[in-house]
Motif scaffolding. Sequence first.
Motif, PDB file in Angstrom:
ATOM      1  N   VAL A 104       0.862  -1.183   0.000  1.00  0.00           N
ATOM      2  CA  VAL A 104       0.000   0.000   0.000  1.00  0.00           C
ATOM      3  C   VAL A 104       0.895   1.230   0.000  1.00  0.00           C
ATOM      4  CG1 VAL A 104      -1.894   1.201   1.134  1.00  0.00           C
ATOM      5  CG2 VAL A 104      -1.697  -1.299   1.335  1.00  0.00           C
ATOM      6  N   ARG A 105       0.835   1.991  -1.075  1.00  0.00           N
ATOM      7  CA  ARG A 105       1.645   3.191  -1.194  1.00  0.00           C
ATOM      8  C   ARG A 105       0.916   4.395  -0.602  1.00  0.00           C
ATOM      9  NH1 ARG A 105       6.004   2.640  -4.692  1.00  0.00           N
ATOM     10  NH2 ARG A 105       5.964   0.789  -6.056  1.00  0.00           N
ATOM     11  N   SER A 106       1.665   5.253   0.038  1.00  0.00           N
ATOM     12  CA  SER A 106       1.111   6.485   0.579  1.00  0.00           C
ATOM     13  C   SER A 106       0.939   7.515  -0.531  1.00  0.00           C
ATOM     14  CB  SER A 106       2.039   7.050   1.658  1.00  0.00           C
ATOM     15  OG  SER A 106       1.595   8.322   2.095  1.00  0.00           O
ATOM     16  N   ALA A 111       7.295   9.391   1.175  1.00  0.00           N
ATOM     17  CA  ALA A 111       6.955   8.402   2.205  1.00  0.00           C
ATOM     18  C   ALA A 111       8.071   7.376   2.339  1.00  0.00           C
ATOM     19  CB  ALA A 111       5.636   7.723   1.863  1.00  0.00           C
ATOM     20  N   ILE A 131      -2.599   0.114   8.714  1.00  0.00           N
ATOM     21  CA  ILE A 131      -2.269   0.521   7.346  1.00  0.00           C
ATOM     22  C   ILE A 131      -2.684   1.967   7.111  1.00  0.00           C
ATOM     23  CG2 ILE A 131      -2.781   0.150   4.907  1.00  0.00           C
ATOM     24  CD1 ILE A 131      -2.928  -2.833   5.457  1.00  0.00           C
ATOM     25  N   THR A 135       0.057   4.897   6.359  1.00  0.00           N
ATOM     26  CA  THR A 135       0.164   5.420   4.994  1.00  0.00           C
ATOM     27  C   THR A 135      -0.459   6.800   4.849  1.00  0.00           C
ATOM     28  OG1 THR A 135      -1.904   4.315   4.340  1.00  0.00           O
ATOM     29  CG2 THR A 135       0.165   3.112   3.980  1.00  0.00           C
ATOM     30  N   ASP A 136      -1.427   7.116   5.701  1.00  0.00           N
ATOM     31  CA  ASP A 136      -2.129   8.396   5.597  1.00  0.00           C
ATOM     32  C   ASP A 136      -2.263   9.046   6.969  1.00  0.00           C
ATOM     33  OD1 ASP A 136      -3.561  10.539   4.687  1.00  0.00           O
ATOM     34  OD2 ASP A 136      -5.397   9.430   4.234  1.00  0.00           O
ATOM     35  N   ALA A 147       4.607   9.768   6.923  1.00  0.00           N
ATOM     36  CA  ALA A 147       3.939   8.743   6.117  1.00  0.00           C
ATOM     37  C   ALA A 147       4.889   7.634   5.690  1.00  0.00           C
ATOM     38  CB  ALA A 147       3.302   9.380   4.889  1.00  0.00           C
ATOM     39  N   ASP A 149       5.105   4.063   2.965  1.00  0.00           N
ATOM     40  CA  ASP A 149       4.599   3.015   2.082  1.00  0.00           C
ATOM     41  C   ASP A 149       4.738   1.717   2.875  1.00  0.00           C
ATOM     42  OD1 ASP A 149       4.351   4.838   0.025  1.00  0.00           O
ATOM     43  OD2 ASP A 149       6.129   4.167  -1.059  1.00  0.00           O
ATOM     44  N   VAL A 150       3.709   0.870   2.901  1.00  0.00           N
ATOM     45  CA  VAL A 150       3.827  -0.350   3.693  1.00  0.00           C
ATOM     46  C   VAL A 150       3.840  -1.581   2.793  1.00  0.00           C
ATOM     47  CG1 VAL A 150       2.811   0.662   5.762  1.00  0.00           C
ATOM     48  CG2 VAL A 150       1.337  -0.509   4.137  1.00  0.00           C
TER      49      VAL A 150
END
Length: 412
Positions: A104-106, A111, A131, A135-136, A147, A149-150
């Motif tokens: 999951v990209r921010s 990030a 998440i 990310t947010d 932030a 990216d996970v």
Amino acid sequence: MNEIREKTEIREKTETREKTAIREHRVDVPQADLDDLRERLARTRWPRELPGTGWSRGVPLEYLKELAAYWADGFDWRAQEAALNAFPQFLTEIDGQDIHFLHVRSKEPGALPLLLTHGWPSSPVEFLNVIGPLTDPRAHGGDPSDAFDVVIPSLPGYGFSPPVKETGWGNLFRVAMAWATLMERLGYERYAVQGTDVGAGVAGILGGVAPERVVGVHLTGTAPAMPFGPPIELEGLSGDDRVRAEHFNGLQIDGLGYLHIQATRPQTLGYSLTDSPVGQLAWIVEKFAEWTDPAIPLPEDAVDRDQMLTNVSAYWFNGAGASSAHGTYEGMKVYRQLSEQNAEAAETVEETTGPPMGVAVFAADDTIKSLMDPAGQIAHWSVYDRGGHFPAMEAPDLLATDLRAFFRAYRR
């Protein structure tokens, strides 16, 4: 002759691209498997229970009956499946094994990539509640500059991972090398690492095998000593550290039955976990009862009941109870070999300096600073009065805040 060579090279390159490709994935359990689960639950052959034993001998009969009934008729797997599929999921082959992961990209520029690794008896389901905050952060009361990216992989043989094809994936060094390959394949040159339980072992090793890429390692759910080793010496410990040590020593006597079985006879155990959903349910739920916040009596009061059953369902549908037990067997075998035959190498690994480390200790944890960090080299140490072995499920606010605070100093 040259034409044959060129065709061979083209074929080999094509095969390599196919193996290293990142393929989109969705969780989609066949309806026949859902029907089979309900039928098996309805046909459960329940054991008798001695009166007045409570949780002292395992999961109480009436408690498990009620939870199994809800799993069969109240729990909505399709709703949970849709929630899972709201996050981008992928498969990619590494070292001959398909690896499942969420990515999951921010939306925030700059990030920091963060690799999160679960433990046992868990899966990426454990991290679903963090998440969003990671990310947010802007939408969750945080600073957008924090932030991430996970990337959340399933350990081989756990959760949503495809069945392992060969022995050896219980070796955490092999898993750490696979994670390094995964992050490189995703294009991340610098990234943060977090792990809990078994995942903490992977995270620590990853910081050693890719120190030029890992900016920091954050751990939760670490043990103060090896489970099959001698008890912790209490002399010199006081306060909460002594309480944690006494609890761990008691656990060595009365709480490691599951580990002895998985570390010695995983195949025998696997028949029960693969054939009986109630057997798999009890095997996992017992640990949610024992390892979550000690101030909360029942596991579904410590974590969301549907999230807990989603995790159990992932194990059931994928036969991960047996395969993760084999992972425990192999991991403990590697540890014993390292301890008994290669103590000098083990000391070298422990003394090697690597990326900065942070540790978060939750209410149910037995982590002891004076034992884990006698030289005072750990850069960040937090202690919380709530939460337990599954902090991302029990106290996602605390975990997200701790991750932001620790890695803030290591962003560029």
